[in-house]
Design a protein around this motif. Structure first.
Motif, mmCIF file in Angstrom:
data_model
loop_
_atom_site.group_PDB
_atom_site.id
_atom_site.type_symbol
_atom_site.label_atom_id
_atom_site.label_comp_id
_atom_site.label_asym_id
_atom_site.label_seq_id
_atom_site.Cartn_x
_atom_site.Cartn_y
_atom_site.Cartn_z
ATOM 1 N N GLY A 114 65.607 7.557 80.034
ATOM 2 C CA GLY A 114 65.151 8.430 78.963
ATOM 3 C C GLY A 114 65.974 9.705 78.874
ATOM 4 N N GLY A 115 66.318 10.284 80.051
ATOM 5 C CA GLY A 115 67.150 11.481 80.051
ATOM 6 C C GLY A 115 68.526 11.220 79.471
ATOM 7 N N ARG A 116 69.125 10.070 79.871
ATOM 8 C CA ARG A 116 70.447 9.737 79.342
ATOM 9 C C ARG A 116 70.380 9.503 77.828
ATOM 10 N N LEU A 117 69.305 8.839 77.391
ATOM 11 C CA LEU A 117 69.136 8.599 75.962
ATOM 12 C C LEU A 117 68.970 9.921 75.214
ATOM 13 N N LEU A 118 68.239 10.845 75.804
ATOM 14 C CA LEU A 118 68.071 12.153 75.183
ATOM 15 C C LEU A 118 69.404 12.892 75.101
ATOM 16 N N GLN A 119 70.207 12.776 76.174
ATOM 17 C CA GLN A 119 71.517 13.428 76.168
ATOM 18 C C GLN A 119 72.407 12.858 75.069
ATOM 19 N N LEU A 120 72.429 11.514 74.975
ATOM 20 C CA LEU A 120 73.314 10.867 74.004
ATOM 21 C C LEU A 120 72.885 11.146 72.572
ATOM 22 N N GLN A 121 71.572 11.039 72.317
ATOM 23 C CA GLN A 121 71.105 11.152 70.943
ATOM 24 C C GLN A 121 70.637 12.555 70.566
ATOM 25 N N GLY A 122 70.301 13.348 71.564
ATOM 26 C CA GLY A 122 69.789 14.667 71.253
ATOM 27 C C GLY A 122 70.808 15.775 71.376
ATOM 28 N N PHE A 123 71.573 15.760 72.483
ATOM 29 C CA PHE A 123 72.497 16.866 72.746
ATOM 30 C C PHE A 123 73.949 16.520 72.419
ATOM 31 N N ASP A 124 74.416 15.339 72.831
ATOM 32 C CA ASP A 124 75.828 14.981 72.667
ATOM 33 C C ASP A 124 76.067 13.997 71.534
ATOM 34 N N SER A 125 75.096 13.858 70.659
ATOM 35 C CA SER A 125 75.249 12.850 69.606
ATOM 36 C C SER A 125 76.449 13.156 68.713
ATOM 37 N N ALA A 126 76.640 14.438 68.379
ATOM 38 C CA ALA A 126 77.764 14.796 67.496
ATOM 39 C C ALA A 126 79.099 14.507 68.159
ATOM 40 N N ALA A 127 79.201 14.830 69.474
ATOM 41 C CA ALA A 127 80.467 14.608 70.176
ATOM 42 C C ALA A 127 80.793 13.129 70.257
ATOM 43 N N TYR A 128 79.790 12.301 70.573
ATOM 44 C CA TYR A 128 80.049 10.863 70.673
ATOM 45 C C TYR A 128 80.321 10.251 69.306
ATOM 46 N N ALA A 129 79.651 10.777 68.308
ATOM 47 C CA ALA A 129 79.929 10.286 66.958
ATOM 48 C C ALA A 129 81.359 10.628 66.544
ATOM 49 N N ALA A 130 81.788 11.848 66.926
ATOM 50 C CA ALA A 130 83.161 12.244 66.594
ATOM 51 C C ALA A 130 84.169 11.385 67.341
ATOM 52 N N THR A 131 83.884 11.100 68.611
ATOM 53 C CA THR A 131 84.790 10.247 69.394
ATOM 54 C C THR A 131 84.882 8.863 68.783
ATOM 55 N N SER A 132 83.728 8.343 68.384
ATOM 56 C CA SER A 132 83.721 7.020 67.747
ATOM 57 C C SER A 132 84.506 7.039 66.442
ATOM 58 N N ALA A 133 84.317 8.118 65.679
ATOM 59 C CA ALA A 133 85.046 8.215 64.409
ATOM 60 C C ALA A 133 86.546 8.319 64.642
ATOM 61 N N ASP A 134 86.942 9.077 65.699
ATOM 62 C CA ASP A 134 88.369 9.212 66.001
ATOM 63 C C ASP A 134 88.988 7.882 66.358
ATOM 64 N N LEU A 135 88.236 7.060 67.073
ATOM 65 C CA LEU A 135 88.761 5.756 67.455
ATOM 66 C C LEU A 135 88.965 4.857 66.248
ATOM 67 N N LEU A 136 88.211 5.099 65.204
ATOM 68 C CA LEU A 136 88.319 4.267 64.007
ATOM 69 C C LEU A 136 89.137 4.927 62.899
ATOM 70 N N THR A 137 89.577 6.170 63.141
ATOM 71 C CA THR A 137 90.281 6.917 62.097
ATOM 72 C C THR A 137 91.768 6.988 62.419
ATOM 73 N N ARG A 138 92.568 6.746 61.406
ATOM 74 C CA ARG A 138 94.024 6.847 61.555
ATOM 75 C C ARG A 138 94.520 7.966 60.640
ATOM 76 N N LYS A 139 95.363 8.822 61.211
ATOM 77 C CA LYS A 139 95.935 9.921 60.447
ATOM 78 C C LYS A 139 97.437 9.734 60.340
#
Length: 665
Positions: A114-139
């Motif tokens: 539950g703590g890890r889920l809270l960290q991923l979705q509550g606190f670090d969700s933006a960072a992980y979303a950005a990392t995921s987007a970077d992996l799929l984004t080509r510049k």
């Protein structure tokens, strides 16, 4: 009766003898009397010792000697059965406790999850979303088109051809490397065997396959790969800089490096403006590198570079370069340069160097030939400097063209003596005659009457000792001694030694002196326009007055005596124009030996005489087949001016008969 001992081979039991054996009864057993305690003791003492290997008998499930399954055999036949062995049992934990422990472990695990889920979705969700987007984004960078450089008439001297650098992602191309290499080979003009190692390079997502590939070639290549359903080959903008004029104006235009950045000349001086501003193309891509059709994408367009129009006249420049190169070869000189200025504006029409180079292939030329000697290489100007000295003397009121001077054969100065290029005894010349005959002694005698600080201030106002500001990187400042110069330095400066100048400094200074005393800072940039065609500001230093109009006319009179006076050099006249000029021959400072070796020969002239429009300055360094500006530099001056003056619609005035003014007294 003797007692019978049991046979030891019976594994601790006495042999059975029906005739003699008696069943001994134990207390409470059926059909027998109790056996005495002594007898039992004797029986135990007579029982044989049990060996360890006896334990390897049949398991307890087989029948015992007494006939009962699982019963322990008695020590004697008919004796009581041995007590059963107590089985080894481990005590079991309490069931409630086990349940509590399991529940605690489960609760801790759920808390961590539950703590890890809270960290991923509550606190670090933006960072992980950005990392995921970077992996799929080509510049991809969108490089701007570098600005064009043209001459004053619009002739292209430098332009940009669209091209790309072909790249690949080996993680995508490795499975089909051989097939991809076969397709690329024909377009990139590279063997497939050289491409396969690049397409399969381990531990990387990026390799260059080839740079400077024309955009049309890449377009065809990309279509061929798409037809085969191949992904993993990409592009980067990598334009090709071209120089259609070749060597014409190359010392001014300069060149760029492999990365497209300016390395010399105008390409370096105006690199930021010419380069423009880079843009970007961003899009979402699938793991195989292909663009996701409905994915997010954005484009920041590039801003193309500024177009620059130079003041150079490429046709006149071409002629001047050819003529100068021929004279350098004929005279056996190390090098030479020629400058032609519009004295009314300060615009440079010709800035030729010999030897020179081709901007499209600068690596093929020597490093010394890739620069611009007229701007970068200071030297001692020699007798051409007498024009500047005369301007200071006249404008300060120290002398005038008619000032009389008695000139000895030699003039002591600083422990040595000054002499003229021609041998003479005591002679009488006025200032006009001193300049016409280029007398070092006469010029030094006149300059001794001028305060040293005043002389320095005049020369500084003419632009000596500091850069002119012309648009060439690395412009030399030259050396101008201060007002505290020694007496011998003043004598030498008067006729062009003990100081150093650049060619453009000297030409601009003399142009200002003869232009009614108004100095126009020299410039090579006529106009700048942006990608939309709008004219951009092109700030330049404002013109300034350096001597009076009357002083300017007097100096022109002195320079006219060089070509018109009977005592002057007669072969310096132009075909159809009145003109003034001055020769120069200076000892050449050789940095290799730290001494004077050879000469620097020069000639500067302008036309028309009364209303100057163009000025040309020619310098040859270390000529071996001549040692005067008259024979070495003047022929180039005349050829350039005879072509340039009509080209710029300057009306001929050479038919006017000018009366030669006196040079002696």
């Amino acid at each position: 009766m003797a007692e019978r001992r049991p046979h030891p081979t019976a594994a601790g039991r006495a042999p059975r003898h029906p005739a003699t054996s008696q069943r001994t009864a134990t207390p409470g057993a059926r059909g027998g009397a109790p056996r005495p305690a002594a007898a039992r003791a004797d029986a135990r003492s007579e029982r044989p010792v049990r060996r360890p290997q006896d334990d390897r008998r049949a398991p307890a499930t087989r029948r015992s000697a007494g006939g009962r399954p699982g019963a322990r055999p008695s020590s004697r036949r008919g004796g009581p059965p041995a007590p059963p062995r107590t089985p080894l049992r481990l005590p079991l934990a309490s069931s409630p406790r086990r349940l509590h422990a399991v529940l605690i472990v489960i609760a801790v695990g759920l808390s961590l999850c539950g703590g890890r889920l809270l960290q991923l979705q509550g606190f670090d969700s933006a960072a992980y979303a950005a990392t995921s987007a970077d992996l799929l984004t080509r510049k991809l960078p969108l490089l701007p088109s570098r600005g064009t450089i043209t001459d004053r008439n619009g002739e292209v001297l430098a332009s940009t051809q669209p091209a790309v650098a072909v790249t690949a992602d080996p993680t995508l191309t490795t499975p089909r490397a051989a097939e991809i290499a076969d397709v690329l080979s024909g377009y990139l003009q590279m063997p497939a065997a050289d491409l396969v190692p690049l397409l399969t390079k381990p531990d990387t997502h990026f390799v260059y396959l080839k740079k400077k590939v024309p955009a049309l070639t890449y377009s065809a290549l990309s279509s061929a790969l798409a037809q085969k359903g191949v992904y993993g080959v990409f592009r980067e903008s990598d334009p090709i800089r071209t120089y259609p004029a070749g060597t014409v104006g190359s010392s001014v235009v300069g060149f760029v490096g492999a990365d497209g950045k300016g390395l010399a000349g105008m390409e370096l001086e105006l690199d930021r403006e010419l380069a423009g501003v880079e843009g970007t193309e961003t899009y979402e891509s699938a793991p195989n590198g292909s663009r996701i059709p409905l994915g997010e994408s954005s484009t920041t367009p590039a801003q193309n570079g500024v177009d620059v129009q130079l003041t150079l006249d490429s046709e006149l420049q071409f002629m001047a370069q050819q003529r100068l190169a021929a004279q350098v070869q004929k005279m056996g000189a190390d090098s030479g340069f020629a400058i032609t200025l519009d004295v009314k504006t300060g615009q440079v029409l010709v800035l030729a160097n010999a030897p020179t180079f081709n901007s499209a292939a600068p690596q093929k030329a020597d490093a010394d030939d890739r620069g611009n000697r007229a701007v970068l290489a200071p030297y001692e100007p020699g007798s051409v400097e007498k024009v500047l000295t005369s301007a200071a003397l006249i404008d300060s009121g120290t002398a005038n063209p008619a000032t009389r001077v008695e000139i000895p054969g030699r003039l002591p100065s600083g422990g040595a003596s000054i002499k003229d290029h021609f041998v003479h005894g005591d002679i009488r010349l006025n200032m006009r005659g001193i300049i016409a005959n280029s007398s070092n002694i006469g010029t030094a005698l006149l300059t001794r009457q001028l305060d040293k600080q005043t002389l320095h201030d005049y020369l500084a106002s003419f632009g000596l000792g500091r850069p002119t500001g012309i648009e060439v990187p690395g412009e030399a400042s030259g050396i101008l001694p201060g007002g505290d110069m020694s007496d011998s330095q003043r004598d030498q400066i008067a006729f062009g030694q003990a100081l150093s100048v650049s060619g453009i400094q000297e030409a601009a200074a003399i142009a200002g002196i003869v232009n009614d005393g108004v100095y126009n800072p020299p410039t090579l940039v006529k106009q700048k326009t942006d990608a939309a065609g709008a004219v951009l500001p092109n700030p330049q230093e404002a013109p300034r007055r350096v001597i009076s109009s009357a002083s300017s006319a007097a100096v022109r009179d002195l320079m006219a005596s060089v070509t018109d006076s009977p005592n002057g050099v007669q072969n310096l006249r132009l075909d159809a124009y009145t003109s003034g000029g001055k020769t120069g021959t200076a000892q050449r400072a050789d940095p290799k030996c730290g001494c004077y070796r050879g000469y620097v020969t020069s000639y500067v002239g302008f036309a028309p005489l009364d209303d100057p429009r163009l000025l040309t300055y020619v310098v040859l360094t270390n000529p071996r087949n001549g040692d005067t500006g008259t024979s070495v530099a003047t022929p180039v001056f005349k050829d350039i001016m005879n072509q340039a003056l009509p080209r710029y619609s300057v009306a001929p005035d050479g038919d006017t008969k000018r009366k030669a003014l006196p040079t002696e007294w």
